[in-house]
Write a protein that holds these residues in place. Sequence first.
Motif, PDB file in Angstrom:
ATOM      1  N   ALA A 102       7.929   0.388  -5.025  1.00 42.05           N
ATOM      2  CA  ALA A 102       6.141   1.086  -4.322  1.00 42.05           C
ATOM      3  C   ALA A 102       6.228   2.362  -4.915  1.00 42.05           C
TER       4      ALA A 102
ATOM      5  N   HIS B  15       4.784   0.501  -8.703  1.00 40.58           N
ATOM      6  CA  HIS B  15       3.634   0.626  -8.132  1.00 40.58           C
ATOM      7  C   HIS B  15       2.841   0.974  -7.212  1.00 40.58           C
TER       8      HIS B  15
ATOM      9  N   CYS C 200       3.774  -6.508  -4.232  1.00 42.34           N
ATOM     10  CA  CYS C 200       2.685  -6.437  -4.920  1.00 42.34           C
ATOM     11  C   CYS C 200       1.368  -7.443  -5.028  1.00 42.34           C
TER      12      CYS C 200
ATOM     13  N   ILE D  22       0.141  -2.976  -2.334  1.00 43.33           N
ATOM     14  CA  ILE D  22       1.891  -3.618  -2.009  1.00 43.33           C
ATOM     15  C   ILE D  22       1.121  -3.386   0.257  1.00 43.33           C
TER      16      ILE D  22
END
Length: 554
Positions: free
Chosen positions: A176, A180, A164, A185
């Motif tokens: 992800a 996040h 990230c 990414i």
Amino acid sequence: MAEANILVAHDQFSCSVCLELMKDPVTIPCGHSYCMGCIKNYWDQTDHTGVYSCPQCRETFTPRPVLRRNTMLAEVVEELKKTGLNPPPAQSYAGPGDVPCDFCTGRKFKAVKSCLTCLASYCETHVKPHNDVTPLKRHELINAIGNLEQKLCAEHQKVLEGFCRTDQTCICWLCADEEHKGHDIVSAGTGKQKQLGETQTEIQQRIQERLKEIDEQKLAVESLKRSACIEIKESEKIFTELIRSIEKIHTEVIELIGANKKAAVNQAEGRIKKLEQEIAKLRRRNAELKQLSETEDHIHFLQNFQSLCAPPEAGDLPSVTINTEISFGAVRKAVSELKDHIQYFCKGELVKITTTVNEVAVYSLQAPEPRNSAEFLKYSCQLTLDPNTAHRILCLSEGNRKVTCRRETQRYPDHPERFDVYAQVLCRDGLSGTRCYWEIEWSGGGASIGVTYKGISRKGGDHSCVLGFNDKSWSLDYSDSSYSAWHNNNETVITYPRSPRIGVYLDFNAGTLSFYGVSDTMTLLHRFQTTFTEPLYPGFVLEYDSPVTICQLN
């Protein structure tokens, strides 16, 4: 796998001293076996102590055990040698700094590959299934590395395969899609390349900046050399003229004393000559009188006696007083005083010249500006509040490191340095000539932190008494959910979330005063750039129930 079993067997029948298949194997009382020669040599080294131990388990024996050949073990070793399979060289065993194979039993061989799917490391023998078995061929092998558990996501127990860029951290693909999500990414490989590229770009930029600085410094040095050479020549010329002037005075004084001496000697010698001439005349008259006194002609005597007895001519020689203690001490004193005056003058002028030369310095070498918390802490200083400056509604505590604004009045004695209208307090010691760093914690409605010269006004309700509202002080204020930087009644508004901990960095010689929000990182809130001319005293302005504490830094 048969080969692997042979390798394991080979390892089990190796001497732990020489790391080779045992020769004339012997078994000692604790059960461990060694080459007879190896264990003899090992025990010979401790013969003087009378205590013998096992190289592996450290069990001790007294007296020294009698060694007998282990016939059965020797036969097994001989059979192992007949297999014709040579063991790997000794250097393939895992040593300090090597990654050991996770599948070896007994003494482990050095791993050559690590599998990010299995999260295990393999030696050359045990990695072969990954090269031969189809399902294992899809696993990701890399050069052997340790701490494979660190390659797993702590939350999802999945391999960290992504990076990230927003949070600058390694993640798994489940991360992800969750915490996040929406971040920048990339895969770990791409992240590595980008990070490496950005770092290399930054390094190249820093190199270019440093090369530029070097060129500037070289130009400055060359300019300094030229200017210094010119100044040296001009100074030599001036000092040569000064020396000539002193030599001229020296010559004139010597000539003056010499001329005085010559005149005095000439005058004395002329007078001596006249006195000698007068003595000669008197002696001649005395001889003539003696001769005349011997004559029997009385008439002749009387006629000539008057001329011989006539007194010498008046005023021939002036009256002279002779100084028998003649000395030039007064002259010597005058010359000595001239020397003292010149030395005193030159000493004072040398101080002025030295100050001027130092002020004309092309540059000064300073340590770089701190960039992180550890570097700032190198300049930490211990501050305490001065009770003699505290307004009477301020309460000091925790060893005069904490101040709180109260509604009740404190019983402080009268003091000329006490603030009598605004709720302010200064620290005891002034800061100058160096770099200093301190941190404060504040809470409640609002407060101001800053520094001031000692001459700030203490009395009366004029705003010029407040930190930042005059030309003698600089401050950072927090109120109404916003920051403001103040100096000489000029405000600079700062947009930044409230930080309960503020770092203050003072570089007195560079003329910078910087305020930082302190958390995991150092965030610059505002920096004053000026020229400080006096010691600076840290100070605070408080509102009710808004305590400020000077932090103790390690």
